[in-house]
Scaffold this motif. Structure first.
Motif, PDB file in Angstrom:
ATOM      1  N   ASP A 133       0.830  -1.207   0.000  1.00  0.00           N
ATOM      2  CA  ASP A 133       0.000   0.000   0.000  1.00  0.00           C
ATOM      3  C   ASP A 133       0.863   1.255   0.000  1.00  0.00           C
ATOM      4  N   LEU A 134       1.883   1.269   0.850  1.00  0.00           N
ATOM      5  CA  LEU A 134       2.724   2.457   0.960  1.00  0.00           C
ATOM      6  C   LEU A 134       3.450   2.766  -0.354  1.00  0.00           C
ATOM      7  N   LEU A 135       3.864   1.717  -1.054  1.00  0.00           N
ATOM      8  CA  LEU A 135       4.577   1.904  -2.324  1.00  0.00           C
ATOM      9  C   LEU A 135       3.628   2.069  -3.507  1.00  0.00           C
ATOM     10  N   GLU A 136       2.307   1.978  -3.206  1.00  0.00           N
ATOM     11  CA  GLU A 136       1.265   2.166  -4.223  1.00  0.00           C
ATOM     12  C   GLU A 136       1.468   1.225  -5.408  1.00  0.00           C
ATOM     13  N   LEU A 137       1.735  -0.042  -5.081  1.00  0.00           N
ATOM     14  CA  LEU A 137       1.903  -1.038  -6.139  1.00  0.00           C
ATOM     15  C   LEU A 137       0.560  -1.310  -6.805  1.00  0.00           C
ATOM     16  N   PRO A 138       0.556  -1.587  -8.104  1.00  0.00           N
ATOM     17  CA  PRO A 138      -0.718  -1.759  -8.823  1.00  0.00           C
ATOM     18  C   PRO A 138      -1.543  -2.947  -8.323  1.00  0.00           C
ATOM     19  N   LYS A 139      -0.871  -4.021  -7.929  1.00  0.00           N
ATOM     20  CA  LYS A 139      -1.560  -5.190  -7.384  1.00  0.00           C
ATOM     21  C   LYS A 139      -0.931  -5.525  -6.040  1.00  0.00           C
ATOM     22  N   LYS A 140      -1.775  -5.904  -5.079  1.00  0.00           N
ATOM     23  CA  LYS A 140      -1.303  -6.043  -3.700  1.00  0.00           C
ATOM     24  C   LYS A 140      -1.103  -7.481  -3.245  1.00  0.00           C
ATOM     25  N   ASP A 141      -1.466  -8.466  -4.050  1.00  0.00           N
ATOM     26  CA  ASP A 141      -1.306  -9.854  -3.626  1.00  0.00           C
ATOM     27  C   ASP A 141       0.157 -10.268  -3.703  1.00  0.00           C
ATOM     28  N   TYR A 142       0.506 -11.298  -2.941  1.00  0.00           N
ATOM     29  CA  TYR A 142       1.907 -11.711  -2.803  1.00  0.00           C
ATOM     30  C   TYR A 142       2.545 -12.065  -4.141  1.00  0.00           C
ATOM     31  N   ALA A 143       1.836 -12.849  -4.954  1.00  0.00           N
ATOM     32  CA  ALA A 143       2.396 -13.283  -6.236  1.00  0.00           C
ATOM     33  C   ALA A 143       2.679 -12.088  -7.144  1.00  0.00           C
ATOM     34  N   SER A 144       1.756 -11.128  -7.160  1.00  0.00           N
ATOM     35  CA  SER A 144       1.944  -9.950  -8.017  1.00  0.00           C
ATOM     36  C   SER A 144       3.080  -9.075  -7.509  1.00  0.00           C
ATOM     37  N   VAL A 145       3.209  -8.954  -6.181  1.00  0.00           N
ATOM     38  CA  VAL A 145       4.257  -8.109  -5.601  1.00  0.00           C
ATOM     39  C   VAL A 145       5.640  -8.719  -5.845  1.00  0.00           C
ATOM     40  N   TYR A 152       4.261 -26.093  -3.517  1.00  0.00           N
ATOM     41  CA  TYR A 152       3.483 -24.873  -3.777  1.00  0.00           C
ATOM     42  C   TYR A 152       3.454 -23.999  -2.526  1.00  0.00           C
ATOM     43  N   ALA A 153       3.200 -24.609  -1.374  1.00  0.00           N
ATOM     44  CA  ALA A 153       3.108 -23.863  -0.122  1.00  0.00           C
ATOM     45  C   ALA A 153       4.451 -23.257   0.267  1.00  0.00           C
ATOM     46  N   LEU A 154       5.526 -24.008   0.065  1.00  0.00           N
ATOM     47  CA  LEU A 154       6.853 -23.516   0.431  1.00  0.00           C
ATOM     48  C   LEU A 154       7.280 -22.315  -0.413  1.00  0.00           C
ATOM     49  N   ASN A 155       6.774 -22.223  -1.632  1.00  0.00           N
ATOM     50  CA  ASN A 155       7.104 -21.079  -2.485  1.00  0.00           C
ATOM     51  C   ASN A 155       6.703 -19.750  -1.846  1.00  0.00           C
ATOM     52  N   ASP A 156       5.735 -19.797  -0.915  1.00  0.00           N
ATOM     53  CA  ASP A 156       5.272 -18.572  -0.276  1.00  0.00           C
ATOM     54  C   ASP A 156       6.254 -18.039   0.764  1.00  0.00           C
TER      55      ASP A 156
END
Length: 282
Positions: free
Chosen positions: A110-122, A155-159
């Motif tokens: 939010d602070l960096l005003e990224l276009p998408k906020k979900d983990y994968a997108s960030v 898949y879970a560990l990738n997070d």
């Protein structure tokens, strides 16, 4: 992907003490859980950890949870997480433990005003990491299934594998924009929030609740508790017993219990019990 398993109290305690002894006191942590999707209630089903060198998993259905509690509540070990609030709420309300010394990276989006906020997108935006395949396959995965599929564990560990790098990148960007103080303030809110849920309030989160009259809200609460009782008895997700929209319509008096769309696997005798209780409540 190689990973190791922590299960016994000795294994978990030894790991916890080893982190501090080796001054390796920052770990990335994430959970997988069951949230009324395949069974009744909320359960912690998998803990994923990455300490910068090795990946680890803890199976809460087998592990010594007192040792897990010691790890989670050890203030000398920093836990990097992404959007930690739901995970903390799960263990506070279901396991009488909490997570101390949390660094939640989610406010940075939010602070960096990224276009998408979900983990994968960030991670894709900031680290150039391709979004992992199979996300849709595992979004509704039954994490209570044993053994857990190897592909699901990976898949879970990738997070957690990229949280250390993500921390470094967001810190660089936050510092450049003079946002570090605000980031830490938001993290204090995450850490200090009261996560204990007030009993008997879950029905208020249902879609459409806010538009009900006072009398309809009272009816909904009674019917919600009836449904919850049968869901617990059957070990079914509550929505399988009676769908949420049907429960709202019943509370308004717009639906007849005799014509509810019950799950086809619900035994006729239990269906009649539910209908009888709903009638008596209205």
């Amino acid at each position: 992907m190689e990973y190791r398993i922590l299960e016994s109290a000795d294994e978990i305690n030894e790991y916890t003490e080893g982190l501090k002894k080796n001054k390796q006191t920052t770990i990335a942590v994430d959970f997988e859980g069951e949230f009324n999707l395949h069974a009744y209630g909320e359960r912690l089903c998998l803990v994923q950890i990455y300490d910068g060198n090795d990946a680890w998993i803890i199976d809460p259905l087998k592990a010594d949870m007192q040792a897990v509690k010691k790890l989670f509540e050890d203030e000398r070990i920093l836990k990097i997480m992404w959007d930690a609030q739901s995970d903390i709420s799960l263990i506070v309300n279901g396991y009488s433990m909490t997570m101390k010394s949390v660094l939640d990276l989610r406010p940075a989006a939010d602070l960096l005003e990224l276009p998408k906020k979900d983990y994968a997108s960030v991670t894709s935006e900031l680290l150039g990491i391709e979004k992992k395949a199979g996300k849709s396959m595992f979004q509704k995965y039954n994490w209570m299934r044993r053994p857990i599929d190897k592909a699901a564990v990976e898949y879970a560990l990738n997070d957690v594998l990229h949280l250390h790098s993500l921390r470094d990148e967001v810190f660089t960007k936050l510092h450049a924009q003079n946002l570090m103080n605000e980031f830490f303030r938001l993290n204090m809110i995450v850490q200090n929030r009261n996560y204990v849920r007030i009993p008997g309030q879950r029905h208020k989160k249902m879609k459409g609740y806010r538009y009900l009259s006072s009398s309809e809200k009272k009816k909904l609460k009674i019917m919600f508790e009836i449904r919850d009782g049968f869901a617990q008895r059957l070990n079914w997700p509550p929505h399988r017993v009676i769908a949420n929209p049907d429960l709202i319509e019943l509370s308004k008096g717009f639906a007849n219990p005799d014509y509810i769309r019950f799950d086809r696997k619900l035994k006729p005798a239990i269906r009649e019990e539910i209908i009888l209780e709903l009638r008596s409540s209205s």
